[in-house]
Design a protein around this motif. Structure first.
Motif, PDB file in Angstrom:
ATOM      1  N   PRO A  32      61.653 -15.719   1.574  1.00 41.14           N
ATOM      2  CA  PRO A  32      61.859 -14.303   1.262  1.00 41.14           C
ATOM      3  C   PRO A  32      61.707 -13.392   2.485  1.00 41.14           C
ATOM      4  CG  PRO A  32      60.293 -15.287  -0.269  1.00 41.14           C
ATOM      5  CD  PRO A  32      60.589 -16.306   0.782  1.00 41.14           C
ATOM      6  N   SER A  33      60.991 -13.841   3.504  1.00 34.73           N
ATOM      7  CA  SER A  33      60.827 -13.020   4.704  1.00 34.73           C
ATOM      8  C   SER A  33      62.025 -13.112   5.638  1.00 34.73           C
ATOM      9  CB  SER A  33      59.557 -13.438   5.457  1.00 34.73           C
ATOM     10  OG  SER A  33      58.420 -13.178   4.672  1.00 34.73           O
ATOM     11  N   ALA A  34      62.917 -14.063   5.384  1.00 36.02           N
ATOM     12  CA  ALA A  34      64.082 -14.236   6.247  1.00 36.02           C
ATOM     13  C   ALA A  34      65.393 -13.877   5.547  1.00 36.02           C
ATOM     14  CB  ALA A  34      64.157 -15.679   6.738  1.00 36.02           C
ATOM     15  N   VAL A  35      65.388 -13.893   4.232  1.00 35.18           N
ATOM     16  CA  VAL A  35      66.621 -13.647   3.493  1.00 35.18           C
ATOM     17  C   VAL A  35      66.965 -12.149   3.525  1.00 35.18           C
ATOM     18  CG1 VAL A  35      65.615 -13.238   1.199  1.00 35.18           C
ATOM     19  CG2 VAL A  35      67.856 -14.265   1.366  1.00 35.18           C
ATOM     20  N   VAL A  36      68.246 -11.869   3.582  1.00 36.89           N
ATOM     21  CA  VAL A  36      68.716 -10.490   3.497  1.00 36.89           C
ATOM     22  C   VAL A  36      68.845 -10.181   2.011  1.00 36.89           C
ATOM     23  CG1 VAL A  36      70.572  -8.893   4.057  1.00 36.89           C
ATOM     24  CG2 VAL A  36      69.923 -10.680   5.690  1.00 36.89           C
ATOM     25  N   ALA A  37      67.987  -9.299   1.509  1.00 33.12           N
ATOM     26  CA  ALA A  37      67.932  -9.004   0.077  1.00 33.12           C
ATOM     27  C   ALA A  37      69.293  -8.603  -0.476  1.00 33.12           C
ATOM     28  CB  ALA A  37      66.894  -7.918  -0.201  1.00 33.12           C
ATOM     29  N   ARG A  38      70.049  -7.841   0.309  1.00 32.58           N
ATOM     30  CA  ARG A  38      71.374  -7.396  -0.146  1.00 32.58           C
ATOM     31  C   ARG A  38      72.292  -8.565  -0.458  1.00 32.58           C
ATOM     32  NH1 ARG A  38      72.935  -4.939   4.571  1.00 32.58           N
ATOM     33  NH2 ARG A  38      70.825  -4.725   5.268  1.00 32.58           N
ATOM     34  N   SER A  39      72.114  -9.682   0.262  1.00 38.12           N
ATOM     35  CA  SER A  39      72.971 -10.844   0.028  1.00 38.12           C
ATOM     36  C   SER A  39      72.710 -11.465  -1.340  1.00 38.12           C
ATOM     37  CB  SER A  39      72.773 -11.891   1.124  1.00 38.12           C
ATOM     38  OG  SER A  39      71.485 -12.483   1.015  1.00 38.12           O
ATOM     39  N   LEU A  40      71.559 -11.145  -1.938  1.00 35.47           N
ATOM     40  CA  LEU A  40      71.212 -11.636  -3.279  1.00 35.47           C
ATOM     41  C   LEU A  40      71.397 -10.554  -4.334  1.00 35.47           C
ATOM     42  CD1 LEU A  40      67.949 -13.634  -2.462  1.00 35.47           C
ATOM     43  CD2 LEU A  40      70.272 -14.522  -2.756  1.00 35.47           C
ATOM     44  N   ASN A  73      47.992 -12.360   2.114  1.00 39.14           N
ATOM     45  CA  ASN A  73      49.290 -11.731   2.330  1.00 39.14           C
ATOM     46  C   ASN A  73      50.185 -12.513   3.287  1.00 39.14           C
ATOM     47  OD1 ASN A  73      47.616 -11.244   4.516  1.00 39.14           O
ATOM     48  ND2 ASN A  73      48.608  -9.316   5.014  1.00 39.14           N
ATOM     49  N   LEU A  74      49.765 -13.735   3.647  1.00 40.17           N
ATOM     50  CA  LEU A  74      50.501 -14.522   4.628  1.00 40.17           C
ATOM     51  C   LEU A  74      50.641 -15.960   4.129  1.00 40.17           C
ATOM     52  CD1 LEU A  74      51.732 -14.817   7.470  1.00 40.17           C
ATOM     53  CD2 LEU A  74      49.410 -15.184   8.335  1.00 40.17           C
ATOM     54  N   GLY A  75      51.881 -16.362   3.874  1.00 39.02           N
ATOM     55  CA  GLY A  75      52.166 -17.737   3.476  1.00 39.02           C
ATOM     56  C   GLY A  75      52.681 -18.497   4.681  1.00 39.02           C
ATOM     57  N   VAL A  76      52.057 -19.646   4.976  1.00 38.12           N
ATOM     58  CA  VAL A  76      52.425 -20.414   6.160  1.00 38.12           C
ATOM     59  C   VAL A  76      52.844 -21.819   5.735  1.00 38.12           C
ATOM     60  CG1 VAL A  76      51.661 -21.250   8.404  1.00 38.12           C
ATOM     61  CG2 VAL A  76      50.773 -19.086   7.526  1.00 38.12           C
ATOM     62  N   LEU A  77      54.077 -22.176   6.062  1.00 36.16           N
ATOM     63  CA  LEU A  77      54.611 -23.495   5.749  1.00 36.16           C
ATOM     64  C   LEU A  77      54.511 -24.382   6.971  1.00 36.16           C
ATOM     65  CD1 LEU A  77      56.081 -21.427   3.800  1.00 36.16           C
ATOM     66  CD2 LEU A  77      57.787 -23.201   3.556  1.00 36.16           C
ATOM     67  N   GLN A  78      54.031 -25.589   6.766  1.00 31.51           N
ATOM     68  CA  GLN A  78      53.937 -26.558   7.853  1.00 31.51           C
ATOM     69  C   GLN A  78      55.147 -27.478   7.786  1.00 31.51           C
ATOM     70  OE1 GLN A  78      50.192 -28.721   8.773  1.00 31.51           O
ATOM     71  NE2 GLN A  78      51.385 -30.535   8.219  1.00 31.51           N
ATOM     72  N   ARG A  79      55.992 -27.377   8.788  1.00 34.89           N
ATOM     73  CA  ARG A  79      57.173 -28.237   8.893  1.00 34.89           C
ATOM     74  C   ARG A  79      57.403 -28.561  10.356  1.00 34.89           C
ATOM     75  NH1 ARG A  79      60.961 -24.562   5.128  1.00 34.89           N
ATOM     76  NH2 ARG A  79      60.262 -25.314   3.099  1.00 34.89           N
ATOM     77  N   GLY A  80      57.663 -29.822  10.641  1.00 34.97           N
ATOM     78  CA  GLY A  80      57.951 -30.220  12.009  1.00 34.97           C
ATOM     79  C   GLY A  80      59.350 -29.787  12.415  1.00 34.97           C
ATOM     80  N   GLY A  81      59.544 -29.579  13.674  1.00 35.15           N
ATOM     81  CA  GLY A  81      60.859 -29.224  14.180  1.00 35.15           C
ATOM     82  C   GLY A  81      61.169 -27.755  14.031  1.00 35.15           C
ATOM     83  N   PRO A  82      62.379 -27.390  14.454  1.00 40.87           N
ATOM     84  CA  PRO A  82      62.785 -25.982  14.373  1.00 40.87           C
ATOM     85  C   PRO A  82      63.039 -25.566  12.925  1.00 40.87           C
ATOM     86  CG  PRO A  82      64.605 -27.331  15.136  1.00 40.87           C
ATOM     87  CD  PRO A  82      63.401 -28.233  15.057  1.00 40.87           C
ATOM     88  N   VAL A  83      63.083 -24.278  12.711  1.00 39.39           N
ATOM     89  CA  VAL A  83      63.366 -23.730  11.387  1.00 39.39           C
ATOM     90  C   VAL A  83      64.764 -24.160  10.967  1.00 39.39           C
ATOM     91  CG1 VAL A  83      63.763 -21.597  10.104  1.00 39.39           C
ATOM     92  CG2 VAL A  83      61.838 -21.760  11.662  1.00 39.39           C
ATOM     93  N   ASP A  84      64.863 -24.652   9.744  1.00 40.30           N
ATOM     94  CA  ASP A  84      66.153 -25.041   9.176  1.00 40.30           C
ATOM     95  C   ASP A  84      66.829 -23.759   8.704  1.00 40.30           C
ATOM     96  OD1 ASP A  84      68.307 -25.993   7.745  1.00 40.30           O
ATOM     97  OD2 ASP A  84      67.153 -27.495   6.628  1.00 40.30           O
ATOM     98  N   GLY A  85      67.793 -23.292   9.460  1.00 41.28           N
ATOM     99  CA  GLY A  85      68.426 -22.014   9.178  1.00 41.28           C
ATOM    100  C   GLY A  85      69.577 -22.072   8.200  1.00 41.28           C
ATOM    101  N   ARG A  86      69.805 -23.247   7.597  1.00 43.57           N
ATOM    102  CA  ARG A  86      70.912 -23.337   6.653  1.00 43.57           C
ATOM    103  C   ARG A  86      70.641 -22.462   5.434  1.00 43.57           C
ATOM    104  NH1 ARG A  86      71.175 -29.629   5.867  1.00 43.57           N
ATOM    105  NH2 ARG A  86      68.947 -29.220   5.877  1.00 43.57           N
ATOM    106  N   VAL A  87      71.694 -21.899   4.887  1.00 48.15           N
ATOM    107  CA  VAL A  87      71.586 -20.992   3.748  1.00 48.15           C
ATOM    108  C   VAL A  87      70.892 -21.682   2.576  1.00 48.15           C
ATOM    109  CG1 VAL A  87      72.894 -19.673   2.043  1.00 48.15           C
ATOM    110  CG2 VAL A  87      73.574 -19.630   4.441  1.00 48.15           C
ATOM    111  N   ALA A  88      71.207 -22.941   2.334  1.00 50.80           N
ATOM    112  CA  ALA A  88      70.611 -23.658   1.201  1.00 50.80           C
ATOM    113  C   ALA A  88      69.091 -23.726   1.335  1.00 50.80           C
ATOM    114  CB  ALA A  88      71.194 -25.057   1.089  1.00 50.80           C
ATOM    115  N   ARG A  89      68.576 -24.014   2.534  1.00 44.40           N
ATOM    116  CA  ARG A  89      67.118 -24.094   2.733  1.00 44.40           C
ATOM    117  C   ARG A  89      66.493 -22.727   2.534  1.00 44.40           C
ATOM    118  NH1 ARG A  89      63.453 -27.874   2.249  1.00 44.40           N
ATOM    119  NH2 ARG A  89      62.599 -26.275   0.946  1.00 44.40           N
ATOM    120  N   LEU A  90      67.135 -21.696   3.055  1.00 47.20           N
ATOM    121  CA  LEU A  90      66.648 -20.332   2.901  1.00 47.20           C
ATOM    122  C   LEU A  90      66.575 -19.954   1.423  1.00 47.20           C
ATOM    123  CD1 LEU A  90      65.888 -17.657   4.344  1.00 47.20           C
ATOM    124  CD2 LEU A  90      68.297 -17.107   4.337  1.00 47.20           C
TER     125      LEU A  90
END
Length: 115
Positions: A32-40, A73-90
Motif C-alpha cells: 500500500p505504500s508503493a501503489v498509486v491509489a488512483r490506479s485502484l 505504524n511501520l510494517g517491515v517485510l523481510q525479503r532477500g534481493g531487490p524489491v519485486d516491482g512487478r504489478v502482481a507482487r504490488l
C-alpha cells in the motif's frame, strides 16, 4: 482464481514485523505504500501505516530506532534481493496489507488481471 488463491500461490508475505517508529526514506516502499491509489480507483491520501522491505529484520532493528509494537505504524517485510516491482507482487502485498478499501480494490484488480 480468487485474490486469496493468487496470494497463496505467490507465497503470501513471508516474514514480517510491525514496529513503532519512522521509516528511513531510503528504504524501498512496498504494498500500500508503493501503489498509486488512483490506479485502484481510490482517492490519493496519506496513510498512517508505512510498509517497507529489508533483507533482514534483525539488521533493521539494530540500525533503526524502532520498537516492536503490534499497533505500530511501520510494517517491515523481510525479503532477500531487490524489491519485486512487478504489478502482481504490488497488488498481492496491497491485498494482504492494505486497509479494507485498499484490499478490496487490489483484490478486484488482481482478479481482473487473472482473467
Amino acid at each position: 482464481m480468487t485474490a486469496a488463491d493468487i496470494a497463496h500461490a505467490a507465497g503470501g508475505l513471508g516474514t514480517w514485523a510491525r514496529y513503532r517508529g519512522h521509516a528511513d526514506d531510503a528504504l524501498p516502499r512496498v504494498g500500500p505504500s508503493a501503489v498509486v491509489a488512483r490506479s485502484l480507483g481510490l482517492v490519493d491520501g496519506e496513510s498512517w501505516m508505512t510498509y517497507v522491505q529489508v533483507g533482514s529484520l534483525d539488521t533493521f532493528e539494530l540500525q533503526h530506532d524502532v520498537t516492536l509494537d503490534a499497533d505500530g505504524n511501520l510494517g517491515v517485510l523481510q525479503r532477500g534481493g531487490p524489491v519485486d516491482g512487478r504489478v502482481a507482487r504490488l497488488l498481492v502485498d496491497t491485498y494482504l496489507l492494505g486497509s479494507p478499501r485498499e484490499s478490496v480494490a487490489a483484490a478486484a484488480e488482481l482478479e481482473r488481471r487473472a482473467r
